[in-house]
Scaffold this motif. Structure first.
Motif, PDB file in Angstrom:
ATOM      1  N   LEU A   1       0.231  -1.457   0.035  1.00 30.41           N
ATOM      2  CA  LEU A   1       0.615  -0.179  -0.266  1.00 30.41           C
ATOM      3  C   LEU A   1       0.514   1.140  -0.226  1.00 30.41           C
ATOM      4  CD1 LEU A   1      -3.336  -0.703   2.160  1.00 30.41           C
ATOM      5  CD2 LEU A   1      -2.832  -0.496  -0.354  1.00 30.41           C
ATOM      6  N   GLY A   2       2.424   1.118  -0.315  1.00 33.04           N
ATOM      7  CA  GLY A   2       2.845   2.461  -0.277  1.00 33.04           C
ATOM      8  C   GLY A   2       3.350   3.211   1.047  1.00 33.04           C
ATOM      9  N   GLN A   3       3.417   1.869   2.247  1.00 39.60           N
ATOM     10  CA  GLN A   3       3.262   2.746   3.599  1.00 39.60           C
ATOM     11  C   GLN A   3       4.357   2.415   4.283  1.00 39.60           C
ATOM     12  OE1 GLN A   3       0.451   4.732   5.621  1.00 39.60           O
ATOM     13  NE2 GLN A   3      -1.118   3.211   4.058  1.00 39.60           N
ATOM     14  N   PRO A   4       5.670   1.216   3.702  1.00 34.50           N
ATOM     15  CA  PRO A   4       6.567   0.737   4.372  1.00 34.50           C
ATOM     16  C   PRO A   4       6.830   1.750   5.641  1.00 34.50           C
ATOM     17  CG  PRO A   4       7.504   1.857   2.612  1.00 34.50           C
ATOM     18  CD  PRO A   4       5.985   2.457   2.605  1.00 34.50           C
ATOM     19  N   GLN A   5       6.755   1.959   6.105  1.00 30.88           N
ATOM     20  CA  GLN A   5       7.353   3.278   7.079  1.00 30.88           C
ATOM     21  C   GLN A   5       6.018   2.446   8.469  1.00 30.88           C
ATOM     22  OE1 GLN A   5       4.756   5.198   4.987  1.00 30.88           O
ATOM     23  NE2 GLN A   5       4.101   5.178   6.770  1.00 30.88           N
ATOM     24  N   ARG A   6       5.395   1.564   8.542  1.00 31.91           N
ATOM     25  CA  ARG A   6       4.056   1.007   9.484  1.00 31.91           C
ATOM     26  C   ARG A   6       5.036   0.076   9.414  1.00 31.91           C
ATOM     27  NH1 ARG A   6      -1.640   2.608  10.590  1.00 31.91           N
ATOM     28  NH2 ARG A   6      -2.340   4.732   9.470  1.00 31.91           N
ATOM     29  N   LYS A   7       5.219  -0.099  10.747  1.00 34.24           N
ATOM     30  CA  LYS A   7       5.815  -1.286  10.757  1.00 34.24           C
ATOM     31  C   LYS A   7       5.915  -2.128  12.499  1.00 34.24           C
ATOM     32  CE  LYS A   7       9.661  -2.242   7.775  1.00 34.24           C
ATOM     33  NZ  LYS A   7       8.866  -1.677   6.577  1.00 34.24           N
ATOM     34  N   VAL A   8       5.676  -0.764  13.083  1.00 34.60           N
ATOM     35  CA  VAL A   8       5.317  -1.253  15.015  1.00 34.60           C
ATOM     36  C   VAL A   8       3.968  -1.931  14.781  1.00 34.60           C
ATOM     37  CG1 VAL A   8       5.729  -0.623  16.726  1.00 34.60           C
ATOM     38  CG2 VAL A   8       6.770   0.621  15.457  1.00 34.60           C
ATOM     39  N   ILE A   9       4.409  -3.129  14.995  1.00 38.33           N
ATOM     40  CA  ILE A   9       3.252  -4.085  15.686  1.00 38.33           C
ATOM     41  C   ILE A   9       3.054  -4.205  17.220  1.00 38.33           C
ATOM     42  CG2 ILE A   9       1.771  -6.467  16.340  1.00 38.33           C
ATOM     43  CD1 ILE A   9       3.766  -7.102  13.559  1.00 38.33           C
ATOM     44  N   ILE A  10       2.015  -3.261  18.070  1.00 37.78           N
ATOM     45  CA  ILE A  10       1.695  -3.278  19.346  1.00 37.78           C
ATOM     46  C   ILE A  10       1.355  -5.203  19.861  1.00 37.78           C
ATOM     47  CG2 ILE A  10       1.067  -2.149  21.323  1.00 37.78           C
ATOM     48  CD1 ILE A  10       1.236   0.279  19.264  1.00 37.78           C
ATOM     49  N   SER A  11       1.872  -4.534  21.017  1.00 39.36           N
ATOM     50  CA  SER A  11       0.901  -6.223  21.482  1.00 39.36           C
ATOM     51  C   SER A  11       1.026  -5.678  23.143  1.00 39.36           C
ATOM     52  CB  SER A  11       2.092  -7.960  21.308  1.00 39.36           C
ATOM     53  OG  SER A  11       2.007  -8.300  22.745  1.00 39.36           O
ATOM     54  N   ARG A  12       0.466  -7.070  23.783  1.00 35.81           N
ATOM     55  CA  ARG A  12       1.269  -6.520  25.207  1.00 35.81           C
ATOM     56  C   ARG A  12       1.784  -7.517  26.426  1.00 35.81           C
ATOM     57  NH1 ARG A  12      -5.409  -7.997  25.388  1.00 35.81           N
ATOM     58  NH2 ARG A  12      -4.833  -9.890  24.742  1.00 35.81           N
ATOM     59  N   ILE A  13       1.823  -6.547  27.134  1.00 32.69           N
ATOM     60  CA  ILE A  13       2.670  -7.955  28.447  1.00 32.69           C
ATOM     61  C   ILE A  13       1.667  -8.849  29.021  1.00 32.69           C
ATOM     62  CG2 ILE A  13       3.271  -7.258  30.599  1.00 32.69           C
ATOM     63  CD1 ILE A  13       4.277  -4.364  29.860  1.00 32.69           C
ATOM     64  N   ASN A  14       2.679  -9.707  29.288  1.00 34.74           N
ATOM     65  CA  ASN A  14       2.101 -10.941  29.920  1.00 34.74           C
ATOM     66  C   ASN A  14       1.073 -11.801  27.871  1.00 34.74           C
ATOM     67  OD1 ASN A  14       2.079 -12.588  31.289  1.00 34.74           O
ATOM     68  ND2 ASN A  14      -0.263 -13.020  32.353  1.00 34.74           N
TER      69      ASN A  14
ATOM     70  N   ILE B   1       2.185  -2.717  26.171  1.00 33.95           N
ATOM     71  CA  ILE B   1       1.590  -1.864  26.677  1.00 33.95           C
ATOM     72  C   ILE B   1       0.758  -2.787  27.568  1.00 33.95           C
ATOM     73  CG2 ILE B   1       0.256  -0.530  24.816  1.00 33.95           C
ATOM     74  CD1 ILE B   1      -2.110  -2.174  24.842  1.00 33.95           C
ATOM     75  N   GLU B   2       0.392  -2.087  28.379  1.00 34.98           N
ATOM     76  CA  GLU B   2      -0.197  -3.675  29.763  1.00 34.98           C
ATOM     77  C   GLU B   2      -0.870  -4.105  29.730  1.00 34.98           C
ATOM     78  OE1 GLU B   2      -0.186  -5.385  32.825  1.00 34.98           O
ATOM     79  OE2 GLU B   2       2.235  -3.706  33.175  1.00 34.98           O
ATOM     80  N   GLN B   3      -0.991  -5.576  30.381  1.00 36.03           N
ATOM     81  CA  GLN B   3      -2.341  -5.796  29.839  1.00 36.03           C
ATOM     82  C   GLN B   3      -3.709  -5.379  30.651  1.00 36.03           C
ATOM     83  OE1 GLN B   3      -2.021 -10.136  32.235  1.00 36.03           O
ATOM     84  NE2 GLN B   3      -0.491  -9.092  33.503  1.00 36.03           N
ATOM     85  N   PRO B   4      -4.908  -6.344  29.981  1.00 41.36           N
ATOM     86  CA  PRO B   4      -6.169  -5.893  30.705  1.00 41.36           C
ATOM     87  C   PRO B   4      -6.809  -6.970  32.219  1.00 41.36           C
ATOM     88  CG  PRO B   4      -6.563  -6.938  28.813  1.00 41.36           C
ATOM     89  CD  PRO B   4      -5.228  -6.397  28.950  1.00 41.36           C
ATOM     90  N   TYR B   5      -5.205  -6.659  32.870  1.00 41.94           N
ATOM     91  CA  TYR B   5      -5.955  -7.359  34.432  1.00 41.94           C
ATOM     92  C   TYR B   5      -6.331  -6.669  35.230  1.00 41.94           C
ATOM     93  CZ  TYR B   5      -4.230 -10.885  37.649  1.00 41.94           C
ATOM     94  OH  TYR B   5      -4.566 -12.100  38.717  1.00 41.94           O
ATOM     95  N   PHE B   6      -7.366  -7.245  35.783  1.00 44.64           N
ATOM     96  CA  PHE B   6      -7.829  -6.248  36.579  1.00 44.64           C
ATOM     97  C   PHE B   6      -8.225  -6.303  37.646  1.00 44.64           C
ATOM     98  CE2 PHE B   6     -12.708  -5.216  38.866  1.00 44.64           C
ATOM     99  CZ  PHE B   6     -12.268  -3.690  38.844  1.00 44.64           C
ATOM    100  N   PHE B   7      -8.472  -7.485  38.344  1.00 41.70           N
ATOM    101  CA  PHE B   7      -7.566  -7.768  39.794  1.00 41.70           C
ATOM    102  C   PHE B   7      -6.166  -7.346  40.001  1.00 41.70           C
ATOM    103  CE2 PHE B   7      -5.702 -11.169  42.546  1.00 41.70           C
ATOM    104  CZ  PHE B   7      -6.991 -11.026  43.450  1.00 41.70           C
ATOM    105  N   GLU B   8      -5.085  -7.445  38.817  1.00 35.87           N
ATOM    106  CA  GLU B   8      -3.393  -6.790  39.657  1.00 35.87           C
ATOM    107  C   GLU B   8      -3.775  -4.989  39.110  1.00 35.87           C
ATOM    108  OE1 GLU B   8      -0.921  -9.129  39.437  1.00 35.87           O
ATOM    109  OE2 GLU B   8       0.261  -8.335  37.606  1.00 35.87           O
ATOM    110  N   ASN B   9      -4.621  -4.505  38.220  1.00 33.93           N
ATOM    111  CA  ASN B   9      -4.137  -3.527  37.803  1.00 33.93           C
ATOM    112  C   ASN B   9      -4.949  -2.436  37.934  1.00 33.93           C
ATOM    113  OD1 ASN B   9      -1.921  -3.633  36.641  1.00 33.93           O
ATOM    114  ND2 ASN B   9      -2.152  -4.743  35.008  1.00 33.93           N
ATOM    115  N   GLY B  10      -6.804  -2.563  37.995  1.00 34.71           N
ATOM    116  CA  GLY B  10      -7.442  -1.602  38.654  1.00 34.71           C
ATOM    117  C   GLY B  10      -7.564  -0.947  39.960  1.00 34.71           C
TER     118      GLY B  10
END
Ligand code: PXG
Length: 465
Positions: A142-155, A187-196
């Motif tokens: 698509l002509g956007q080779p600078q789009r490289k980063v894939i974002i995931s979650r801790i854990n 990024i941080e995980q959606p773990y309510f018990f720990e991070n709420g």
């Protein structure tokens, strides 16, 4: 009954020659591996004749249970017909085509994001490597080779290859391999018990946790970000079930910035959460879906990526050759077993059974388990479940990592003939979907017994005061 296997001999050969995955080799060779020799239904037997109730479906994969003749027959028939042929050089094979069409028919259409294509591999890790390759190819075309980063979650867990382990958010894995590879962010995980936060509801937390994605996109620069990847429910991370608000908000953010969305359903697909695929249940529309494990119920290795139209159209219509693939992409025997497995799941209506019957039945038991003095939280999602072992319930006081309470509990499970995994202080299960009510009762009685034994042990050690 003892099976005719010399345990000591096999343990010695094992430690002499077999380096196990995720294992302290020296520690294992000191104790000797448990030699598993046979299986039936929801049970496996070791070489000493001990029967174990498999609360983990092998490793989140044996969804139809052990000993299913249809799968063995399908493998035998295909091996005698065409055991192998490649799909590289303008060739294909019957089971690979049939399974791709079947998977496309089972994947719920997500608006314009229809899933018509499958890219095959032999595992979840390889599939996520394929995802990285496809995502990069998509943006290049698509002509956007600078789009490289894939974002995931801790854990998160996305596999153990260089790309899989990089996408995953396991610090122990990153530490050993100079990982992550470039252009992966977490990024941080959606773990309510720990991070709420105190006073915050789960739904409020879900929105806040999804907001971390937007913050990360803005920090990186939106035109640099290619995709977001997540497990619907984090499996290996400890059955972390996100609040209901999380995924729809992730979808909104992904759409706002035009990112691709990858749903890693290696654990969650094929009935585990009460549906064929899990994205539908959580209300989002991925562009790519990773699968493996239960597509064959683990009887033979098979994995792949469901490719939605957004990516598929670009790869097919703009692309020349996609320079990526595996010797075993579309392996005829694996695909034949996959077809037989899905046919069996359909005949026995296993996704519906989880949704309407055994899932709610297990959930009822977990409400009762949450009353146990050692349990700070007990929750289920479809036919997987997690509970947190705590020192005190109100206010919640957790054990320290060094106390290793999960491993103590796991030790009792092992002794009592139950396979239950420990992830830190979380005890988790993902049993075969074919379990009867009385087998669920049997499993829950074992869980409660092991919780009691663990409770007595931690009290003896003076950890509860
Ligand atoms: N994605 C997810 C979501 C997984 O759970 C993989 C990818 C990698 O699949 P392969 O087939 O390459 O292993 C997985 C695998 C555990 C455990 O301890 C979980 C997995 C593998 C090994 C151990 O719970 N999941």
């Amino acid at each position: 009954m003892t099976d005719a296997v010399d345990t000591a001999l096999f343990q010695a050969l094992d430690s002499a020659h077999f380096l196990h995955p995720f294992t302290d080799f020296k520690e294992l060779s000191g104790r000797g591996a448990r030699v598993m020799v046979r299986s039936e239904g929801i049970y496996v037997w070791d070489s000493e004749g001990a029967r174990v109730l498999d609360g983990m479906s092998g490793l989140w994969c044996v969804n139809v249970g052990y000993g299913r003749r249809e799968l063995a027959d399908a493998a035998h028939h295909q091996m005698m017909t065409l055991p192998y042929y490649n799909s590289f050089f303008q060739t294909t094979n019957v089971p690979a085509v049939q399974l791709a069409a079947k998977l496309a028919s089972l994947a719920p259409n997500a608006g314009e994001r229809r899933f018509q294509h499958v890219f095959y591999s032999s595992s979840g890790s390889e599939s996520n490597d394929s995802n990285v390759r496809m995502v990069r190819r998509y943006w290049d075309l698509l002509g956007q080779p600078q789009r490289k980063v894939i974002i995931s979650r801790i854990n998160a867990y996305h596999g153990s290859t260089m790309a899989g382990a990089s996408l995953g958010g396991m610090s122990g894995m990153h530490a050993q391999g100079d990982l992550p590879i470039p252009n992966i962010a977490h990024i941080e995980q959606p773990y309510f018990f720990e991070n709420g936060l105190p006073g915050e509801t789960a739904d409020e937390f879900g929105l806040r946790a999804a907001g971390w994605l937007e913050q990360k996109i803005l920090a990186l620069g939106p035109d640099q970000v290619a995709a977001f990847i997540g497990e619907p429910v984090q499996g290996a991370g400890g059955v972390i079930i996100p609040p209901a608000t999380y995924w729809p908000e992730i979808q909104r953010i992904v759409d706002k910035y035009g990112l691709l969305l990858i749903s890693d359903e290696v654990i969650c697909a094929f009935g585990r959460l009460g549906s064929w695929f899990a994205y539908d249940k959580f209300g989002y529309k991925p562009d790519l879906v990773t699968f493996a494990k239960a597509v064959t119920s683990g009887y033979v290795p098979l994995g792949g990526v469901m490719v939605g139209d957004r990516v598929g159209k670009v790869l097919i219509e703009h692309g020349g050759e996609f320079a990526h693939g595996y010797t075993y992409s579309g392996h005829p025997v694996a695909c034949a077993v996959g077809l037989a497995n899905l046919a069996l799941m359909e005949r026995e209506q296993l996704p519906q059974r989880v949704r309407d019957d055994v899932g709610p039945y297990l959930a009822q038991h977990y409400v009762a388990i949450s009353e146990h003095p050692l349990v700070g939280l007990a929750e289920t999602c479809g036919f997987m479940a997690g509970l947190v072992l705590v020192k005190t319930k109100a206010p919640v006081q957790r054990f320290t990592e060094a106390q290793g309470v999960g491993m103590i509990c796991r030790g009792y499970c092992f002794e009592q003939g139950l396979i239950m995994r420990a992830v830190g202080d979380r005890m988790i299960i993902a049993p075969p979907l074919v379990m009867t009510h009385s087998q669920i009762d049997e499993m829950v009685a074992l869980i409660v017994k092991c919780l009691d034994l663990t409770y007595q042990e931690v009290r003896r050690r003076g950890w509860l005061a």
